[in-house]
Design a protein around this motif. Structure first.
Motif, mmCIF file in Angstrom:
data_model
loop_
_atom_site.group_PDB
_atom_site.id
_atom_site.type_symbol
_atom_site.label_atom_id
_atom_site.label_comp_id
_atom_site.label_asym_id
_atom_site.label_seq_id
_atom_site.Cartn_x
_atom_site.Cartn_y
_atom_site.Cartn_z
ATOM 1 N N GLY A 88 -80.094 105.232 -5.712
ATOM 2 C CA GLY A 88 -79.721 105.480 -4.325
ATOM 3 C C GLY A 88 -80.907 105.316 -3.399
ATOM 4 O O GLY A 88 -82.061 105.418 -3.807
ATOM 5 N N SER A 89 -80.612 105.061 -2.139
ATOM 6 C CA SER A 89 -81.669 104.929 -1.135
ATOM 7 C C SER A 89 -82.161 106.315 -0.746
ATOM 8 O O SER A 89 -81.583 107.332 -1.127
ATOM 9 C CB SER A 89 -81.134 104.195 0.094
ATOM 10 O OG SER A 89 -80.197 105.018 0.767
ATOM 11 N N GLY A 90 -83.203 106.341 0.060
ATOM 12 C CA GLY A 90 -83.730 107.611 0.543
ATOM 13 C C GLY A 90 -82.704 108.379 1.360
ATOM 14 O O GLY A 90 -82.718 109.606 1.401
ATOM 15 N N ALA A 91 -81.779 107.647 2.007
ATOM 16 C CA ALA A 91 -80.734 108.281 2.813
ATOM 17 C C ALA A 91 -79.540 108.715 1.968
ATOM 18 O O ALA A 91 -78.593 109.286 2.497
ATOM 19 C CB ALA A 91 -80.278 107.325 3.909
ATOM 20 N N ILE A 114 -86.006 97.173 -27.832
ATOM 21 C CA ILE A 114 -84.666 96.667 -27.556
ATOM 22 C C ILE A 114 -84.604 96.242 -26.094
ATOM 23 O O ILE A 114 -84.679 97.087 -25.197
ATOM 24 C CB ILE A 114 -83.596 97.743 -27.837
ATOM 25 C CG1 ILE A 114 -83.665 98.175 -29.302
ATOM 26 C CG2 ILE A 114 -82.208 97.225 -27.479
ATOM 27 C CD1 ILE A 114 -82.772 99.340 -29.646
ATOM 28 N N PRO A 115 -84.464 94.917 -25.822
ATOM 29 C CA PRO A 115 -84.304 94.481 -24.436
ATOM 30 C C PRO A 115 -82.894 94.828 -23.951
ATOM 31 O O PRO A 115 -81.921 94.712 -24.698
ATOM 32 C CB PRO A 115 -84.524 92.969 -24.488
ATOM 33 C CG PRO A 115 -84.329 92.588 -25.918
ATOM 34 C CD PRO A 115 -84.546 93.806 -26.755
ATOM 35 N N LEU A 116 -82.789 95.263 -22.705
ATOM 36 C CA LEU A 116 -81.500 95.667 -22.157
ATOM 37 C C LEU A 116 -81.208 94.893 -20.873
ATOM 38 O O LEU A 116 -82.055 94.795 -19.996
ATOM 39 C CB LEU A 116 -81.498 97.167 -21.843
ATOM 40 C CG LEU A 116 -81.715 98.118 -23.017
ATOM 41 C CD1 LEU A 116 -81.917 99.541 -22.500
ATOM 42 C CD2 LEU A 116 -80.540 98.060 -23.978
ATOM 43 N N ALA A 117 -79.994 94.373 -20.788
ATOM 44 C CA ALA A 117 -79.492 93.755 -19.560
ATOM 45 C C ALA A 117 -78.460 94.715 -18.974
ATOM 46 O O ALA A 117 -77.770 95.418 -19.713
ATOM 47 C CB ALA A 117 -78.862 92.406 -19.869
ATOM 48 N N PHE A 118 -78.349 94.749 -17.662
ATOM 49 C CA PHE A 118 -77.461 95.695 -16.994
ATOM 50 C C PHE A 118 -76.444 94.972 -16.133
ATOM 51 O O PHE A 118 -76.682 93.886 -15.628
ATOM 52 C CB PHE A 118 -78.278 96.638 -16.097
ATOM 53 C CG PHE A 118 -79.064 97.665 -16.852
ATOM 54 C CD1 PHE A 118 -78.648 98.983 -16.887
ATOM 55 C CD2 PHE A 118 -80.218 97.323 -17.535
ATOM 56 C CE1 PHE A 118 -79.369 99.943 -17.586
ATOM 57 C CE2 PHE A 118 -80.943 98.268 -18.234
ATOM 58 C CZ PHE A 118 -80.517 99.571 -18.265
ATOM 59 N N ARG A 119 -75.310 95.625 -15.949
ATOM 60 C CA ARG A 119 -74.295 95.176 -14.995
ATOM 61 C C ARG A 119 -74.007 96.341 -14.060
ATOM 62 O O ARG A 119 -74.148 97.502 -14.446
ATOM 63 C CB ARG A 119 -73.029 94.714 -15.706
ATOM 64 C CG ARG A 119 -72.350 95.793 -16.493
ATOM 65 C CD ARG A 119 -71.068 95.316 -17.177
ATOM 66 N NE ARG A 119 -70.599 96.291 -18.135
ATOM 67 C CZ ARG A 119 -70.037 97.444 -17.837
ATOM 68 N NH1 ARG A 119 -69.865 97.786 -16.579
ATOM 69 N NH2 ARG A 119 -69.652 98.282 -18.773
ATOM 70 N N GLU A 120 -73.609 96.017 -12.837
ATOM 71 C CA GLU A 120 -73.288 97.067 -11.881
ATOM 72 C C GLU A 120 -71.844 97.483 -12.096
ATOM 73 O O GLU A 120 -70.911 96.745 -11.796
ATOM 74 C CB GLU A 120 -73.519 96.585 -10.446
ATOM 75 C CG GLU A 120 -73.443 97.695 -9.438
ATOM 76 C CD GLU A 120 -73.905 97.272 -8.049
ATOM 77 O OE1 GLU A 120 -73.997 98.163 -7.185
ATOM 78 O OE2 GLU A 120 -74.177 96.079 -7.833
ATOM 79 N N ALA A 121 -71.639 98.680 -12.633
ATOM 80 C CA ALA A 121 -70.290 99.178 -12.936
ATOM 81 C C ALA A 121 -69.622 99.772 -11.700
ATOM 82 O O ALA A 121 -68.399 99.759 -11.585
ATOM 83 C CB ALA A 121 -70.360 100.223 -14.042
ATOM 84 N N ALA A 122 -70.410 100.309 -10.809
ATOM 85 C CA ALA A 122 -69.931 100.892 -9.554
ATOM 86 C C ALA A 122 -71.096 100.774 -8.568
ATOM 87 O O ALA A 122 -72.223 100.524 -8.987
ATOM 88 C CB ALA A 122 -69.531 102.354 -9.759
ATOM 89 N N PRO A 123 -70.843 100.935 -7.267
ATOM 90 C CA PRO A 123 -71.953 100.824 -6.324
ATOM 91 C C PRO A 123 -73.112 101.764 -6.680
ATOM 92 O O PRO A 123 -72.935 102.973 -6.789
ATOM 93 C CB PRO A 123 -71.324 101.226 -4.982
ATOM 94 C CG PRO A 123 -69.870 100.899 -5.145
ATOM 95 C CD PRO A 123 -69.567 101.168 -6.583
ATOM 96 N N GLY A 124 -74.284 101.163 -6.949
ATOM 97 C CA GLY A 124 -75.467 101.940 -7.283
ATOM 98 C C GLY A 124 -75.497 102.490 -8.698
ATOM 99 O O GLY A 124 -76.406 103.228 -9.054
#
Length: 157
Positions: A88-91, A114-124
């Motif tokens: 999340g942002s500072g706000a 273990i290298p990890l790749a990520f997907r955005e499951a929900a905003p942020g």
């Protein structure tokens, strides 16, 4: 008449045997401790300390820029042991559309990274595609968003 036992005297041979036994125990303990220390060290801190010292001011500037973002993060695992990063942002608004990559390392270096790749499951909310084996892990996360980057180091169980 005296009922006392005759006094036992240590000869030079006895004293030599005691000294040799004492130093044998000290040497054995030192060898054991050195062996445990060498086997439990997970790797090199830096490859070349001189080169690292020349880059130090650049690392400080990058750290200040990262602190200026004021991003708030949370790192945990879900029920299936996928790594979950909440950003999340500072706000307090979620940081959407970022790119996240990570490297999970066993603290003692006994298991391969273990290298990890990520997907955005929900905003942020970013979830790793691969799950981690049980145990304690040190996760180095790299996050890129809108020309800014954040580098995180988090411990998870």
């Amino acid at each position: 008449m005296s009922n006392s036992l005759p006094a036992r005297r240590f000869t030079g041979w006895h004293m030599t045997a005691i000294l040799v036994a004492f130093f044998a125990v000290v040497i054995a303990v030192n060898v054991l401790m050195a062996t445990v220390a060498v086997r439990s060290f997970g790797g090199t801190v830096v490859e070349n300390s001189y080169v690292a010292s020349q880059r130090f001011n650049g690392w400080l500037a990058a750290a200040r820029a990262q602190d200026g973002l004021r991003w708030k993060d949370g790192v945990a695992t879900d029920g299936a042991r996928h790594v979950v990063l909440t950003l999340g942002s500072g706000a307090g608004a979620p940081v959407r559309g970022g790119t996240v990559k990570a490297l999970a390392q066993h603290p003692l270096g006994r298991v391969a990274d273990i290298p990890l790749a990520f997907r955005e499951a929900a905003p942020g909310r970013y979830v790793s595609e691969a799950a981690l084996p049980p145990g304690r892990w040190r996760v180095r996360l790299d996050v890129w968003h809108g020309g800014s980057e954040q580098h995180l180091l988090r411990e998870i169980d």
